[in-house]
Enzyme design. Structure first.
Site, mmCIF file in Angstrom:
data_model
loop_
_atom_site.group_PDB
_atom_site.id
_atom_site.type_symbol
_atom_site.label_atom_id
_atom_site.label_comp_id
_atom_site.label_asym_id
_atom_site.label_seq_id
_atom_site.Cartn_x
_atom_site.Cartn_y
_atom_site.Cartn_z
ATOM 1 N N LYS A 1 2.505 -6.104 -6.630
ATOM 2 C CA LYS A 1 1.970 -6.916 -6.240
ATOM 3 C C LYS A 1 1.496 -8.195 -7.578
ATOM 4 O O LYS A 1 0.939 -9.062 -7.788
ATOM 5 C CB LYS A 1 0.450 -7.086 -5.175
ATOM 6 C CG LYS A 1 0.830 -7.180 -4.003
ATOM 7 C CD LYS A 1 0.317 -6.501 -2.957
ATOM 8 C CE LYS A 1 0.811 -5.301 -1.652
ATOM 9 N NZ LYS A 1 0.391 -4.985 -0.818
ATOM 10 N N ILE B 1 -2.807 -14.244 2.733
ATOM 11 C CA ILE B 1 -3.848 -14.790 1.607
ATOM 12 C C ILE B 1 -2.556 -15.925 1.342
ATOM 13 O O ILE B 1 -1.931 -15.536 0.311
ATOM 14 C CB ILE B 1 -4.464 -14.310 0.298
ATOM 15 C CG1 ILE B 1 -5.548 -13.222 1.341
ATOM 16 C CG2 ILE B 1 -4.823 -14.835 -0.039
ATOM 17 C CD1 ILE B 1 -6.457 -12.894 0.050
ATOM 18 N N GLU C 1 2.553 1.562 3.695
ATOM 19 C CA GLU C 1 4.203 2.283 3.118
ATOM 20 C C GLU C 1 4.944 3.066 4.226
ATOM 21 O O GLU C 1 3.849 4.020 4.276
ATOM 22 C CB GLU C 1 4.562 2.435 1.959
ATOM 23 C CG GLU C 1 3.654 0.878 0.923
ATOM 24 C CD GLU C 1 3.993 -0.660 1.580
ATOM 25 O OE1 GLU C 1 5.791 -0.834 1.320
ATOM 26 O OE2 GLU C 1 3.186 -1.256 1.433
ATOM 27 N N GLY D 1 -0.309 -5.846 7.713
ATOM 28 C CA GLY D 1 -0.478 -5.518 9.461
ATOM 29 C C GLY D 1 0.457 -6.418 10.239
ATOM 30 O O GLY D 1 1.132 -8.111 8.751
ATOM 31 N N GLY E 1 -0.531 0.287 11.457
ATOM 32 C CA GLY E 1 1.374 -0.450 10.741
ATOM 33 C C GLY E 1 0.802 -1.413 8.896
ATOM 34 O O GLY E 1 1.453 -1.457 8.967
ATOM 35 N N VAL F 1 7.009 -5.973 10.610
ATOM 36 C CA VAL F 1 7.212 -7.908 10.120
ATOM 37 C C VAL F 1 7.768 -8.138 10.970
ATOM 38 O O VAL F 1 7.706 -9.468 11.488
ATOM 39 C CB VAL F 1 7.162 -7.539 8.454
ATOM 40 C CG1 VAL F 1 6.519 -9.003 8.118
ATOM 41 C CG2 VAL F 1 5.633 -6.487 7.518
HETATM 42 N N1 HSE Z 1 1.067 -1.236 2.501
HETATM 43 C C1 HSE Z 1 0.798 -2.630 2.419
HETATM 44 C C2 HSE Z 1 -0.478 -2.535 1.829
HETATM 45 C C3 HSE Z 1 1.449 -3.185 2.926
HETATM 46 O O1 HSE Z 1 -0.871 -1.737 2.796
HETATM 47 O O2 HSE Z 1 -1.076 -3.587 1.525
HETATM 48 C C4 HSE Z 1 1.099 -4.673 2.937
HETATM 49 O O3 HSE Z 1 1.866 -5.251 1.672
#
Ligand code: HSE
Length: 416
Positions: A198, A129, A183, A296, A180, A16
């Protein structure tokens, strides 16, 4: 209001961080200067001038010219130390670290409130989003009734490829890693932890509810087996890892993360691969739906860029719902209809936890029940030592919320 000039110190130059560097270079209209990038491994080759890089966090945190810290590192504990130090020294912060935010949200909100220094984190939930700012700015406290979201891109990619290409979950995970999305410790994705972090952040902005991550029940996708896929295929359903939050009639909130069977008439059915989707249910607007890439380099960098741009206009989250007098409390009185796959040794043992059972099935290897169970009872059941259990939500029975269209019990027992 005049736009503020920003001088940025960036922590992290991975997927990122590199994406942000490229995106900033393509956005010359933004009044920002990237002055210093703090990295862990100095000898890696990087597509940016050497003079930008340092391994000394103090080169950013103690630099009076730097007024914005962008934190994009992997390690949540180090991220917490960086973010806290930056805020306390008056530097605005943009972060994408959902684990760090979920684990320290209450303290970070308090620091923001006392210092007045902005802390923005749109990239931490659903990457591209703009869900946090919408929940924060658009929805009034008592209008939102529920949110359901596919909030993890890696697991959605894995579940999509497993269904469409018959890939094993491990093979699909390897693809998600190569792209990518995952985690660096992929258990955070497949075990449902990332989705839970989240959800903790979304709860704060949707309902003003700040909870510890360990208070939110979650299951990941790592237990999903053949019977679940057979059932999904037989009933034209998809399996999605969904973060759920419902306001109950008493005004409390029930929140959990569970694999969920999703039917074609559900907006989340069409959210595949790395895409994330969030469905909101409100009193007056009815159902609304947000969709975009959830992981990504560029999709995540786009959200970081948006936060940086917002800082030039002196934007900060007001946390009006959190600060309002009426507080909400977590609830466990929600009832779910679930599909529960179990091993043969435990085929009858779990029935007493259910309020009612609609269907049972066993074959030579395993079995499943379909029935109604409270969230609290499901939590007890999932803590059962030694049992190999895989729950998939079919429907929220109480409170009446967005109903997941589901097959009949007769159809259920025909699966073999
Ligand atoms: N590993 C997380 C996902 C990255 O796949 O959503 C983005 O937060």
């Amino acid at each position: 209001m005049s736009r503020q000039e920003l001088t940025i110190g960036l922590f992290g130059f991975g997927c990122v961080g590199t994406g942000l560097y490229e995106v900033l270079a393509k956005t010359p209209t933004l009044k920002t200067t990237l002055k210093t990038v703090c990295i862990k491994h100095p000898h890696k080759s990087r597509k940016a001038p050497d003079h930008l890089f340092t391994t000394d966090p103090g080169a950013i945190l103690n630099d009076p010219d730097i007024n914005v810290v962008v934190e994009l590192i992997d390690d949540a504990d180090s991220a917490y130390a960086i973010v806290k130090t930056a805020l306390l020294s008056g530097k605005a912060v943009v972060t994408a670290n959902k684990k760090m935010l979920a684990e320290h949200l209450e303290e970070l909100l308090a620091i923001q409130a006392t210092t007045g220094v902005p802390l923005l984190y749109e990239a931490a939930c659903c990457a591209s989003i703009p869900i946090i700012r919408n929940l924060e700015e658009y929805y009034d406290n008592d209008l939102l009734e529920s949110i359901q979201g596919i909030v993890n891109g890696s697991t959605n990619y894995i579940l999509t490829r497993a269904l469409e290409d018959n890939l094993t979950m491990n093979a699909a995970l390897a693809q998600a890693q190569a792209l990518g999305y995952a985690e660096s410790n992929p258990i955070l994705d497949t075990g449902g932890f990332d989705a839970k972090y989240k959800l903790v952040i979304l709860l704060a902005h949707a309902f003003g509810l700040v909870v510890r991550p360990e208070e939110v029940f979650h299951c990941g996708i790592d237990q999903i087996g053949q019977l679940e896929w057979d059932y999904a295929r037989a009933h034209n359903l998809k399996i999605k890892l969904v973060a759920h939050a419902y306001k109950t009639p008493g005004g409390s909130i029930s929140a959990f993360v569970l694999p969920t069977f999703v039917a074609p008439d559900n907006k989340l059915y069409g959210v595949d691969d790395v895409f994330n989707g969030v469905v909101t249910q409100t009193c007056f607007a009815d159902t609304q739906f947000f969709m975009g890439k959830g992981a990504g380099a560029y999709p995540t960098a786009s959200a970081v860029l948006s936060d940086i741009s917002a800082l030039t206009y002196h934007y900060r989250y007001e946390h009006k719902k959190y600060n309002s007098a009426e507080r909400l409390t977590p609830a466990e009185d929600i009832q779910l209809k679930v599909f529960l796959r179990h091993d043969l040794a435990h085929s009858t043992q779990f029935k007493r936890h259910f309020e009612s059972i609609e269907a049972c099935f066993t074959n030579r290897d395993a079995g499943y029940l379909i029935g109604t169970i409270t969230l609290a009872a499901l939590q007890v059941l999932m803590a059962h030592p030694g049992a190999s259990l895989s729950p998939i939500a079919l429907e929220v029975v109480h409170p009446a919320a967005v109903a997941w269209t589901q097959p009949t019990a007769e159809a259920a027992v025909l699966v073999s």
